[in-house]
Write a protein that holds these residues in place. Structure first.
Motif, mmCIF file in Angstrom:
data_model
loop_
_atom_site.group_PDB
_atom_site.id
_atom_site.type_symbol
_atom_site.label_atom_id
_atom_site.label_comp_id
_atom_site.label_asym_id
_atom_site.label_seq_id
_atom_site.Cartn_x
_atom_site.Cartn_y
_atom_site.Cartn_z
ATOM 1 N N LEU A 37 -16.277 -0.825 -34.511
ATOM 2 C CA LEU A 37 -17.321 -0.150 -33.762
ATOM 3 C C LEU A 37 -17.341 1.314 -34.179
ATOM 4 C CD1 LEU A 37 -19.446 -0.025 -31.485
ATOM 5 C CD2 LEU A 37 -17.566 0.454 -29.897
ATOM 6 N N VAL A 38 -18.499 1.778 -34.628
ATOM 7 C CA VAL A 38 -18.675 3.182 -35.005
ATOM 8 C C VAL A 38 -19.437 3.877 -33.887
ATOM 9 C CG1 VAL A 38 -19.543 4.787 -36.736
ATOM 10 C CG2 VAL A 38 -18.809 2.504 -37.421
ATOM 11 N N LYS A 39 -18.853 4.940 -33.367
ATOM 12 C CA LYS A 39 -19.518 5.737 -32.339
ATOM 13 C C LYS A 39 -19.285 7.198 -32.653
ATOM 14 C CE LYS A 39 -20.136 6.209 -27.354
ATOM 15 N NZ LYS A 39 -19.679 5.776 -26.005
ATOM 16 N N GLY A 40 -20.366 7.851 -33.112
ATOM 17 C CA GLY A 40 -20.224 9.239 -33.520
ATOM 18 C C GLY A 40 -19.253 9.370 -34.673
ATOM 19 N N ALA A 41 -18.178 10.120 -34.477
ATOM 20 C CA ALA A 41 -17.187 10.366 -35.523
ATOM 21 C C ALA A 41 -15.962 9.484 -35.381
ATOM 22 C CB ALA A 41 -16.769 11.830 -35.505
ATOM 23 N N HIS A 42 -16.060 8.416 -34.596
ATOM 24 C CA HIS A 42 -14.893 7.567 -34.346
ATOM 25 C C HIS A 42 -15.188 6.119 -34.720
ATOM 26 C CE1 HIS A 42 -13.051 10.931 -32.236
ATOM 27 N NE2 HIS A 42 -14.197 11.090 -31.579
ATOM 28 N N ILE A 43 -14.197 5.484 -35.339
ATOM 29 C CA ILE A 43 -14.291 4.081 -35.727
ATOM 30 C C ILE A 43 -13.090 3.362 -35.134
ATOM 31 C CG2 ILE A 43 -14.419 2.443 -37.640
ATOM 32 C CD1 ILE A 43 -15.352 4.805 -39.386
ATOM 33 N N THR A 44 -13.341 2.328 -34.358
ATOM 34 C CA THR A 44 -12.250 1.599 -33.716
ATOM 35 C C THR A 44 -12.393 0.108 -33.954
ATOM 36 O OG1 THR A 44 -13.497 1.530 -31.629
ATOM 37 C CG2 THR A 44 -11.909 3.326 -31.911
ATOM 38 N N GLY A 45 -11.255 -0.590 -33.922
ATOM 39 C CA GLY A 45 -11.214 -2.032 -34.059
ATOM 40 C C GLY A 45 -9.926 -2.541 -33.465
ATOM 41 N N PRO A 46 -9.690 -3.857 -33.485
ATOM 42 C CA PRO A 46 -8.469 -4.417 -32.902
ATOM 43 C C PRO A 46 -7.198 -3.785 -33.436
ATOM 44 C CG PRO A 46 -10.019 -6.154 -33.423
ATOM 45 C CD PRO A 46 -10.596 -4.901 -33.987
ATOM 46 N N SER A 47 -7.177 -3.441 -34.740
ATOM 47 C CA SER A 47 -5.987 -2.813 -35.324
ATOM 48 C C SER A 47 -6.367 -1.594 -36.156
ATOM 49 C CB SER A 47 -5.216 -3.827 -36.183
ATOM 50 O OG SER A 47 -6.041 -4.356 -37.204
ATOM 51 N N SER A 48 -7.468 -0.916 -35.758
ATOM 52 C CA SER A 48 -7.960 0.240 -36.507
ATOM 53 C C SER A 48 -8.331 1.375 -35.567
ATOM 54 C CB SER A 48 -9.190 -0.127 -37.339
ATOM 55 O OG SER A 48 -8.907 -1.156 -38.259
ATOM 56 N N SER A 49 -8.049 2.592 -35.991
ATOM 57 C CA SER A 49 -8.467 3.789 -35.274
ATOM 58 C C SER A 49 -8.651 4.900 -36.302
ATOM 59 C CB SER A 49 -7.427 4.194 -34.226
ATOM 60 O OG SER A 49 -7.824 5.363 -33.544
ATOM 61 N N LEU A 50 -9.904 5.243 -36.582
ATOM 62 C CA LEU A 50 -10.223 6.191 -37.641
ATOM 63 C C LEU A 50 -11.116 7.305 -37.111
ATOM 64 C CD1 LEU A 50 -11.107 3.441 -40.245
ATOM 65 C CD2 LEU A 50 -9.176 5.011 -40.492
ATOM 66 N N SER A 51 -10.977 8.481 -37.709
ATOM 67 C CA SER A 51 -11.806 9.622 -37.356
ATOM 68 C C SER A 51 -12.535 10.112 -38.600
ATOM 69 C CB SER A 51 -10.953 10.759 -36.784
ATOM 70 O OG SER A 51 -10.341 10.363 -35.576
ATOM 71 N N LEU A 52 -13.829 10.362 -38.444
ATOM 72 C CA LEU A 52 -14.643 10.886 -39.528
ATOM 73 C C LEU A 52 -14.689 12.407 -39.470
ATOM 74 C CD1 LEU A 52 -17.607 8.391 -39.240
ATOM 75 C CD2 LEU A 52 -16.105 8.594 -41.223
ATOM 76 N N ARG A 53 -14.606 13.022 -40.653
ATOM 77 C CA ARG A 53 -14.812 14.456 -40.784
ATOM 78 C C ARG A 53 -16.054 14.676 -41.631
ATOM 79 N NH1 ARG A 53 -8.915 15.333 -43.248
ATOM 80 N NH2 ARG A 53 -9.853 13.719 -44.536
ATOM 81 N N GLN A 54 -16.387 15.921 -41.909
ATOM 82 C CA GLN A 54 -17.588 16.191 -42.686
ATOM 83 C C GLN A 54 -17.516 15.566 -44.067
ATOM 84 O OE1 GLN A 54 -18.556 20.320 -43.042
ATOM 85 N NE2 GLN A 54 -20.443 19.953 -44.171
ATOM 86 N N ASN A 55 -16.343 15.548 -44.667
ATOM 87 C CA ASN A 55 -16.217 15.022 -46.025
ATOM 88 C C ASN A 55 -15.034 14.074 -46.172
ATOM 89 O OD1 ASN A 55 -14.238 16.944 -45.685
ATOM 90 N ND2 ASN A 55 -14.339 17.683 -47.803
ATOM 91 N N GLY A 56 -14.699 13.343 -45.121
ATOM 92 C CA GLY A 56 -13.579 12.433 -45.237
ATOM 93 C C GLY A 56 -13.325 11.605 -43.994
#
Length: 210
Positions: A42-61
């Motif tokens: 699930l992508v919401k704004g700058a955050h991506i989450t899943g059952p075993s995932s937690s990611l943060s988006l920055r301007q270039n990464g």
């Protein structure tokens, strides 16, 4: 004087409300990626989450954990580079009449071609011949000769409209999830010699994409 003060306050409130609305819209932009895959995201704004995932988006990464492994990527308009787990990730990017990305992601070979509403791609052992529909792409998936018709990938248009490096990375994550390339019983070595992407692209032009 009093009238000018009231006008200034109204203008300030108007700008503030517009800014708040823009921020709310920015936070809500996103969507679901690969809901039928091994790792629905699930992508919401700058955050991506899943059952075993937690990611943060920055301007270039992007950084965080993807499928319980550390992931750190940086991108510009030419490439995506970084590390997934203990393996490198690198995609070469180009954008003109179409969008292309090719390289590897943690040991899995990836090639993407998006032109207008058509997606031709390979991730590991699976090739995709798809067209844009509401909420994602629909078409055919061929995994080592096993053809699936009417295959659907969740990837909304709001994600496809994101900057080149970010969009290519998100689409790569989605396709990797559908290939099950990181299942423990599967060695990444089996994905290091896929069929030539240019041949795949040539074949795709003669196939009708549903």
């Amino acid at each position: 004087m009093k009238g000018s003060l009231v006008l200034s306050v109204l203008l300030f409130l108007g700008v503030g409300c517009a800014g708040s609305g823009s921020q709310v819209r920015a936070e809500s932009e996103g969507g679901r990626m690969g809901q039928r895959s091994a790792e629905p995201l699930l992508v919401k704004g700058a955050h991506i989450t899943g059952p075993s995932s937690s990611l943060s988006l920055r301007q270039n990464g992007m950084r965080g954990r993807f499928r319980n492994q550390p992931l750190e990527l940086e991108w510009d308009y030419q490439q995506v580079r970084g590390q997934f787990g203990t393996r490198p990730a690198q995609l070469e990017l180009s954008e003109g009449d179409d969008l292309r990305a090719s390289g590897s992601f943690g040991g899995v070979t990836v090639a993407l071609l998006v032109k207008q509403d058509v997606l031709v791609a390979r991730a590991g052992a699976c090739a995709y011949y798809m067209s844009r529909v509401e909420g994602g792409f629909s078409g055919k998936r061929d995994c080592e000769g096993s053809l699936e018709e009417g295959f659907f990938i969740d990837f909304p248009e709001s994600l496809q409209a994101r900057p080149l490096g970010e969009m290519a990375t998100l689409l790569t994550l989605t396709l990797v999830n559908y290939t099950d390339a990181y299942a423990q019983a599967v060695s990444p070595a089996r994905f290091t010699a896929p069929r030539d992407f240019t041949k795949m692209e040539a074949r795709s032009s003669s196939r009708k994409i549903n």
